[in-house]
Design a protein around this motif. Structure first.
Motif, PDB file in Angstrom:
ATOM      1  N   LEU A   5      10.214 -15.168  -4.859  1.00  0.00           N
ATOM      2  CA  LEU A   5       8.796 -15.407  -5.054  1.00  0.00           C
ATOM      3  C   LEU A   5       8.437 -16.781  -4.529  1.00  0.00           C
ATOM      4  O   LEU A   5       9.052 -17.780  -4.899  1.00  0.00           O
ATOM      5  CB  LEU A   5       8.437 -15.314  -6.545  1.00  0.00           C
ATOM      6  N   SER A   9       2.302 -19.516  -2.449  1.00  0.00           N
ATOM      7  CA  SER A   9       1.410 -18.394  -2.163  1.00  0.00           C
ATOM      8  C   SER A   9       1.332 -17.425  -3.322  1.00  0.00           C
ATOM      9  O   SER A   9       0.391 -16.646  -3.437  1.00  0.00           O
ATOM     10  CB  SER A   9       1.888 -17.636  -0.922  1.00  0.00           C
ATOM     11  N   GLY A  10       2.350 -17.470  -4.202  1.00  0.00           N
ATOM     12  CA  GLY A  10       2.369 -16.538  -5.310  1.00  0.00           C
ATOM     13  C   GLY A  10       2.764 -15.147  -4.893  1.00  0.00           C
ATOM     14  O   GLY A  10       2.644 -14.203  -5.659  1.00  0.00           O
ATOM     15  N   GLY A  11       3.240 -14.984  -3.659  1.00  0.00           N
ATOM     16  CA  GLY A  11       3.571 -13.658  -3.170  1.00  0.00           C
ATOM     17  C   GLY A  11       5.039 -13.517  -2.856  1.00  0.00           C
ATOM     18  O   GLY A  11       5.803 -14.471  -2.922  1.00  0.00           O
ATOM     19  N   THR A  86       3.202  -9.680 -10.455  1.00  0.00           N
ATOM     20  CA  THR A  86       2.801 -10.349  -9.221  1.00  0.00           C
ATOM     21  C   THR A  86       3.456 -11.711  -9.059  1.00  0.00           C
ATOM     22  O   THR A  86       3.993 -12.019  -7.996  1.00  0.00           O
ATOM     23  CB  THR A  86       1.263 -10.522  -9.167  1.00  0.00           C
ATOM     24  N   HIS A  87       3.430 -12.518 -10.112  1.00  0.00           N
ATOM     25  CA  HIS A  87       3.808 -13.922  -9.976  1.00  0.00           C
ATOM     26  C   HIS A  87       5.118 -14.316 -10.650  1.00  0.00           C
ATOM     27  O   HIS A  87       5.566 -15.453 -10.478  1.00  0.00           O
ATOM     28  CB  HIS A  87       2.679 -14.813 -10.496  1.00  0.00           C
ATOM     29  N   ARG A 120      -0.712 -10.190  -4.044  1.00  0.00           N
ATOM     30  CA  ARG A 120       0.158 -11.152  -3.354  1.00  0.00           C
ATOM     31  C   ARG A 120      -0.380 -11.463  -1.958  1.00  0.00           C
ATOM     32  O   ARG A 120      -0.297 -12.607  -1.488  1.00  0.00           O
ATOM     33  CB  ARG A 120       1.580 -10.599  -3.278  1.00  0.00           C
ATOM     34  N   HIS A 123      -3.113 -14.056  -2.322  1.00  0.00           N
ATOM     35  CA  HIS A 123      -2.625 -15.423  -2.472  1.00  0.00           C
ATOM     36  C   HIS A 123      -2.052 -15.965  -1.165  1.00  0.00           C
ATOM     37  O   HIS A 123      -2.219 -17.152  -0.858  1.00  0.00           O
ATOM     38  CB  HIS A 123      -1.563 -15.488  -3.574  1.00  0.00           C
ATOM     39  N   PHE A 168       4.943  -7.015   0.805  1.00  0.00           N
ATOM     40  CA  PHE A 168       4.424  -7.794  -0.308  1.00  0.00           C
ATOM     41  C   PHE A 168       4.969  -7.398  -1.683  1.00  0.00           C
ATOM     42  O   PHE A 168       4.811  -8.151  -2.639  1.00  0.00           O
ATOM     43  CB  PHE A 168       2.892  -7.718  -0.329  1.00  0.00           C
ATOM     44  N   THR A 274       2.468 -19.479 -10.276  1.00  0.00           N
ATOM     45  CA  THR A 274       3.478 -18.888 -11.153  1.00  0.00           C
ATOM     46  C   THR A 274       3.378 -19.379 -12.598  1.00  0.00           C
ATOM     47  O   THR A 274       4.165 -18.945 -13.440  1.00  0.00           O
ATOM     48  CB  THR A 274       4.903 -19.184 -10.624  1.00  0.00           C
TER      49      THR A 274
END
Length: 321
Positions: A5, A9-11, A86-87, A120, A123, A168, A274
């Motif tokens: 992760l 970008s958080g992706g 997601t994060h 994602r 972000h 993603f 995150t």
């Protein structure tokens, strides 16, 4: 294949071997029809709710069932879909992981893998070309801003492009539990409408009680939750306070904090994607973070990424977290 992760970008970082395309193909006509149905049917119920509430069919049973379902499915999105899947803001034990995926699915905002891939991607390209729902893709004039608001709020949902899940969300595609929940999205959609109807019918012991619960705790509840989530995409990228430095225009909009379960403290989230808590300042209500805290106390989650003074100081000063 190992997936990590990216905290900026958080992706999900693209796997070795080079980047994959952002989108792949387009929705077929049946899926696109489903999108229209799941958006416009609850929305029509929301429009009808005001005149109907004036003299027809709203009881305390409906209100209580709607609030309970709103809390469960809303936190399923904010804690499950968003902060967990997601994060990676925390790690959860398997029963809670599955429960969060099911609860998020019952918000009728899409299956978990698709939702996570879209977010994602958001972000990774926030407020730039490639972002699926930025309000700033058409310019800064009055007409462009109006067009951008519509696009970021709900217009983007009608685009047929499909975000590349392999790029993603490869971690979720490799998780058999999440794939199973994802494949049963139609079932969870039926449950989210039938459950309050059955409860309303049993509590009132009448078909009328079942019907009104289906309307208020089913259709209207889903429509309100839709617009709360979409408001984070639109309003929280257009107006509000920006006490932390992020790479985009994400902002805090305090009037949405309670209904969004803390998601509208959006500036901190984009500065530190995150982080498990979004409302980090005194008085900033964040019920999602509070529930994660409770889960941690019960031993259901661990490795929670709580904010620290050092980390907050870095993003406040404009340094990279």
């Amino acid at each position: 294949m190992t997936t990590t992760l990216d905290e900026t970008s958080g992706g999900a970082a693209p796997p070795n071997g080079g980047p994959k395309p952002i989108t792949v193909g387009s929705r077929n006509n049946y899926v696109q029809l489903g999108v229209y149905v799941f958006i416009f049917v609850p929305f029509a119920a929301l429009i009808a709710a005001v005149p109907l509430a004036w003299g027809w069919g709203l009881t305390w049973t409906d209100v209580i069932l709607a609030v309970v379902m709103f809390e469960i499915t809303g936190h399923g999105v904010t804690i499950g879909y968003h902060r967990f899947f997601t994060h990676g803001s925390f790690k959860a034990k398997r029963p809670l992981k599955i429960a969060l995926a099911v609860a998020g699915s019952m918000a009728v905002q899409g299956p978990p893998i698709i939702w996570v891939a879209d977010h994602r991607r958001h972000h990774a390209y926030s407020d730039k070309e490639g972002d699926p729902h930025s309000p700033w893709l058409f310019g800064t004039g009055p007409v462009a801003i109006a067009k951008g608001f519509w696009h970021s709020h709900m217009g983007w949902l009608f685009d047929r492009d499909i975000t590349n899940k392999e790029r993603f969300a490869p971690d979720l595609m490799a998780d058999k539990d999440i794939v199973k929940v994802n494949d049963l999205f139609a079932v969870w959609t039926a449950v989210t409408f039938l459950l309050p109807a059955v409860a309303g019918g049993l509590i009132t012991w009448s078909w009328w009680g079942a019907l009104t619960a289906f309307f208020w705790a089913g259709l209207v509840r889903v429509a309100i939750l839709h617009h709360v989530t979409w408001s984070t995409n639109s309003i929280c990228h257009m107006i509000g306070d920006r006490p932390f430095v992020s790479r985009d225009r994400a902002a805090n909009v305090w009037p949405l904090a309670i209904l969004s379960f803390g998601e509208s403290w959006h500036n901190l989230h984009h500065a530190d994607p995150t982080c498990a808590r979004h409302g980090v300042k005194r008085g900033q209500i964040d019920t999602s973070a509070r529930m994660i805290w409770l889960f941690e106390k019960f031993g259901w989650v661990h490795s929670v990424r709580w904010p620290t003074p050092q980390r907050l100081a870095k993003i406040s000063a404009g340094q990279e977290a």
